[in-house]
Each structure stands twice: as C-alpha cells, then as structure tokens.
Enzyme design. Sequence first.
Site, PDB file in Angstrom:
ATOM      1  NE  ARG A 104       2.157  -0.327  -3.195  1.00 29.23           N
ATOM      2  CZ  ARG A 104       1.678   0.034  -4.366  1.00 29.23           C
ATOM      3  NH1 ARG A 104       2.191   1.082  -4.983  1.00 29.23           N
ATOM      4  NH2 ARG A 104       0.695  -0.613  -4.934  1.00 29.23           N
ATOM      5  CB  THR A 108      -1.316   6.407   2.837  1.00 37.10           C
ATOM      6  OG1 THR A 108      -0.521   5.287   3.305  1.00 37.10           O
ATOM      7  CG2 THR A 108      -2.306   6.785   3.932  1.00 37.10           C
ATOM      8  CG  ASP A 200       0.407  -7.922  -4.937  1.00 35.40           C
ATOM      9  OD1 ASP A 200       1.437  -8.582  -4.673  1.00 35.40           O
ATOM     10  OD2 ASP A 200      -0.077  -7.093  -4.154  1.00 35.40           O
ATOM     11  CG  ASP A 203      -1.120 -11.136  -3.604  1.00 34.40           C
ATOM     12  OD1 ASP A 203      -0.723 -11.567  -2.497  1.00 34.40           O
ATOM     13  OD2 ASP A 203      -1.899 -10.173  -3.716  1.00 34.40           O
TER      14      ASP A 203
END
Length: 209
Positions: A104, A108, A200, A203
């Site tokens: 991503r 945006t 995340d 991660d």
Amino acid sequence: MKNVFVFDHPLIQHKVSLLRDKNTIPKEFRELVSEISMLMGYEVTRNVQLKEVEIETPVGIAKTNVISGKKLGIVPILRAGLGMVEGMLSLLPMARVGHIGMYREHETLQPVEYYCKLPEDAAEREIIVVDPMLATGGSASTAISFIKQRGVKKIIFMCIIASNLGIERICKDHPDVKVYCAAVDEKLNDRGYIIPGLGDAGDRLYGTK
Ligand code: PRP
Ligand code: URA
C-alpha cells in the site's frame, strides 16, 4: 452478508487473541499465523469434491472417498500472505502456489503491484487468495481482479482480521467471491490500520520494525 464467513471456533479465537498481543514475538507470531491458517483451511475446504474409490485393506475392500483431484491453487499477497501458505499446504500438499506482490502506498493507501506469478494452468484451478489483513480492501480487490484477468472462475479470499470496510469493498467489487475471516474489527485509523487489529502483519511476521 451471504458470502462472508467468520470463524468462531474457540481454538481460532484463542490464537487470534495471542496474535493481537503486542508482546507476541515474530517467532510466535509466525507459528500462530500458520496454525490459524491451517484451522481455517480445514473449514474453507469443506466443499472440496470427493470421488469414491475402492481401497484394499488388510482384510477386505473398502468403498471410500478421496479428494477428486480438482485442482486447487493458493495465492498469498506478499509479504504478509506468505505466512499463511505453510499452514494451507500442510492440508493441501498437492495445491500449486502463485504469488502476488503488492504494497500500500503510504499516503494514498492505494495498492501498488510489483510481482505476479501464477501457476501456468491457473484458469483451470480454484484459487484461495490469502492475506492476514483486509483493511481498505484495496490490495485484496486488486489481487482478485488480476487473478480473474487470468481466466480464473472460482476464487475464495481468506484473511485473519477483516475490517467492515474491507468486507464491504470485496462484496461490492467481487460478489462472486466468498470471504472467510477469523475476526471483524470495526474501524481503520487515519493511516489505514485496522483498529484494534494487530498492527502491521508483515512487520510482525518478519520483525522488520
Ligand atoms: C498489508 C496486508 C494487506 C494490506 C491490507 O500489506 O498484508 O496486503 O496491507 O490493506 P488494504 O486492505 O488497505 O489494502 P502491506 O501493504 O503492509 O504490505 P506488506 O505485506 O509488504 O507489509
Ligand atoms: N495492513 C496491516 O498489516 N495491518 C493493518 O492493520 C492494515 C493493513
């Protein structure tokens, strides 16, 4: 929504709770993602076609069922989807694996594709797309569109935590796709993270932050 299935099995719920815990280290996180994927995969494959065969036992002939050989494919969305592949392959060792690389864009939140390699005969397979997180739904929807462009007719999407927004997006863009998840969270923050979510996923799987 008729195409959305949320797993409420206690084992899955327990493992998702451990996954959410910020103190869960990458090694445990990877193990949990793999275990949850296997437990979810057990249910997702409930309708896989069987055929009757005769098997010779030491004392007789059994008329019994085996998987009919209908071709399956697993397609993780990189990076985090990779964590779900091993658990699925332990159930479906004959499945082929494709990969779609997507991230991503930070500002945006739009998905950017950087890799796509699907099995040559993808169009003849039923494809299970896997990614632990369904947030805005942009990555999953774009990945599913790529797979459809390759002629695939039957697609399932499997994630661990979904947001309501992500589910709505997939149902709108791909009403033919069944969505399986282990939890539905209410909202996203202003950076597009699922709240409360688990942070995340990439991660946390690979210890990159
Ligand atoms: C995460 C996740 C999904 C995507 C979900 O990947 O694994 O692919 O975000 O968000 P969306 O529904 O709003 O598109 P990310 O972009 O962080 O890439 P990574 O797996 O390489 O870390
Ligand atoms: N991607 C993640 O890894 N986590 C989120 O909460 C949203 C997108």
